[in-house]
Write an enzyme that holds these catalytic residues in place. Structure first.
Site, short mmCIF file in Angstrom:
data_model
loop_
_atom_site.label_atom_id
_atom_site.label_comp_id
_atom_site.label_asym_id
_atom_site.label_seq_id
_atom_site.Cartn_x
_atom_site.Cartn_y
_atom_site.Cartn_z
N GLY A 50 0.86 -1.18 0.00
CA GLY A 50 0.00 0.00 0.00
C GLY A 50 0.89 1.22 0.00
O GLY A 50 1.84 1.32 0.80
N ARG A 89 10.25 -1.42 -5.06
CA ARG A 89 8.96 -1.46 -5.77
C ARG A 89 8.85 -0.17 -6.60
O ARG A 89 8.93 0.92 -6.03
CB ARG A 89 7.77 -1.59 -4.79
CG ARG A 89 7.77 -2.94 -4.07
CD ARG A 89 6.42 -3.25 -3.45
NE ARG A 89 5.43 -3.59 -4.45
CZ ARG A 89 4.13 -3.71 -4.19
NH1 ARG A 89 3.67 -3.50 -2.98
NH2 ARG A 89 3.28 -4.04 -5.15
N GLN A 202 -5.66 -8.94 -2.24
CA GLN A 202 -5.67 -7.94 -1.15
C GLN A 202 -7.08 -7.58 -0.72
O GLN A 202 -7.31 -7.18 0.42
CB GLN A 202 -4.94 -6.66 -1.58
CG GLN A 202 -3.44 -6.80 -1.72
CD GLN A 202 -3.06 -7.09 -3.16
OE1 GLN A 202 -3.78 -7.75 -3.88
NE2 GLN A 202 -1.90 -6.61 -3.56
N ASP A 243 -1.65 4.36 -6.31
CA ASP A 243 -0.22 4.19 -6.01
C ASP A 243 0.60 5.34 -6.60
O ASP A 243 1.71 5.61 -6.15
CB ASP A 243 0.28 2.85 -6.54
CG ASP A 243 -0.39 1.74 -5.76
OD1 ASP A 243 -1.53 1.36 -6.13
OD2 ASP A 243 0.18 1.29 -4.75
O1 MRU Z 1 0.60 -4.06 -4.55
P1 MRU Z 1 -0.02 -3.36 -3.38
O2 MRU Z 1 -0.83 -4.24 -2.51
O3 MRU Z 1 0.99 -2.51 -2.63
O4 MRU Z 1 -1.02 -2.34 -4.07
C1 MRU Z 1 -1.72 -1.45 -3.27
C2 MRU Z 1 -2.81 -0.80 -3.97
O5 MRU Z 1 -2.98 -0.86 -5.17
C3 MRU Z 1 -3.67 0.07 -3.14
O6 MRU Z 1 -4.96 0.06 -3.61
C4 MRU Z 1 -3.00 1.40 -3.17
O7 MRU Z 1 -1.78 1.45 -2.51
C5 MRU Z 1 -3.78 2.54 -2.90
S1 MRU Z 1 -4.50 2.79 -1.34
C6 MRU Z 1 -3.33 3.24 -0.28
#
Ligand code: MRU
Length: 364
Positions: A50, A89, A202, A243
């Site tokens: 996140g 990432r 998720q 993101d």
């Molecule tokens: O790959 P992740 O689980 O880190 O992706 C997270 C997301 O896509 C969330 O929806 C995103 O960070 C936005 S909300 C804080």
């Protein structure tokens, strides 16, 4: 809910603690981070995930790198640490933002221990900022839910969300879920359609767990269900997180978000993106051309994890030799976004509207 925060510094143990999100909802375990390498691992392996939480973890990672360094070129060491963290990432811009801000607090003219203290203070300060951002996103988003609720005659407002834009993705409250939590607290009936969110699930694993803990009615749906629900007027609005969002309002979020935005546009359903200012990339315009999209390991697609007889097991779900593509994110073009819910208020997904909300970014 015991501790509403997702990350904290344990002063007794002198290390950072976080929830191990790889284990939820089957096990609720704490993961300890005491070195730069452990912070890198936590981010790359999605112990933490996140965008805002990745940023805060990276800030603590910078502090830990400085604290554990015993050489005499802290500036150089920290530049190397910054590059290592940034490479974990690529899509969530909060990571680069936090690492660059942390670098900017390191000064040549003060002692190493003062620099370490300043880096710690920076991490704590960023964490508090993210908490405040989430609260304000919640307040602004609540007004949208309230307005929709007025036309529902006491029936729940039906909200679809994708991935986890919840407290687990942030520090407290979340982005996409912040207005939902506040609406629930205010007694406004809501029901959440939770996209399962393949391949890491998720939505099914994390958002559903969070909403369940808060007592918020929700239903998990396979990712390809949203369009059908929208056609049958079973969704009043969608709220997702981001993101990375460009200055023109293009939104990178978990893979599959774009398809939900298309279906919402086709059905005249408002599609909102909730994000703090730390998730804007003020340097980018065209999200599809410019935002780097992370590609992750094939095992995330070919293996599924689940409970069997009280134990967690991993299962292969298709032929071993089939090729796999695992793009982590996609970009929803600004034209499909009804509004951006930020800590300062709700704006349109256009350059003009974003800059009217954040005028100090106009001349960057
Ligand atoms: O790959 P992740 O689980 O880190 O992706 C997270 C997301 O896509 C969330 O929806 C995103 O960070 C936005 S909300 C804080």
């Amino acid at each position: 809910m015991e501790n509403p925060q997702t990350i904290w510094f344990n002063h007794q143990k002198q290390l950072v603690e976080t929830i191990d999100q790889r284990k939820l909802p089957f096990q609720n375990l704490i993961f300890e981070i005491s070195t730069l390498e452990e912070a890198e691992y936590a981010i790359s392996q999605m112990v933490v995930r996140g965008a805002p939480l990745i940023g805060v973890t990276a800030a603590y990672g910078m502090f830990l790198a400085a604290r554990n360094y015993s050489g005499n070129n802290l500036q150089l060491e920290m530049k190397l640490s910054a590059e290592k963290l940034k490479s974990t990432r690529p899509t969530a811009v909060n990571l680069a933002f936090a690492v660059d801000e942390a670098l900017s607090v390191i000064l040549d003219q003060i002692s190493a221990s003062e620099n370490v203290k300043n880096l710690f203070d920076y991490a704590e300060n960023l964490k508090q900022r993210e908490i405040d951002f989430s609260k304000n996103i919640g307040k602004h988003g609540l007004e949208i839910i309230k307005a929709i609720s007025k036309s529902k005659n006491g029936e729940p407002v039906q909200i679809l969300t994708h991935c986890n834009g919840g407290r687990l993705a942030c520090v407290e409250l979340g982005t996409a879920t912040a207005p939902i939590y506040l609406a629930h607290e205010a007694g406004i009936p809501v029901h959440i359609w939770v996209d399962e969110t393949r391949p890491r699930n998720q939505g099914a694993r994390l958002t559903a767990w969070e909403l369940g803990q808060a007592g918020i009615p929700h239903t998990i749906i396979p990712d390809n269900t949203g369009g059908h629900l929208m056609q049958h007027k079973m969704v009043d609005m969608a709220i997702v997180g981001s993101d990375r969002t460009t200055l023109n309002g293009d939104v990178a979020n978990k893979i599959g978000t774009y398809l939900k935005a298309l279906a919402a546009a086709d059905n005249g359903i408002p599609f909102y993106v909730a994000l703090p200012s730390t998730t804007f990339d003020w340097a980018l315009n065209d999200g599809i051309a410019e935002i780097p999209i992370e590609q992750r390991n094939a095992n995330e697609v070919s293996l599924m994890e689940g409970m069997l007889n009280g134990e967690v097991h991993e299962f292969r779900i298709f032929p071993e030799k089939s090729a796999v593509a695992n793009y982590g994110f996609d970009v929803t073009p600004a034209r499909l976004v009804t509004g951006l819910i930020t800590e300062r208020g709700v704006c349109k997904a256009t350059r003009e509207s974003i800059l009217s909300m954040f005028p100090e970014k106009a001349n960057l």
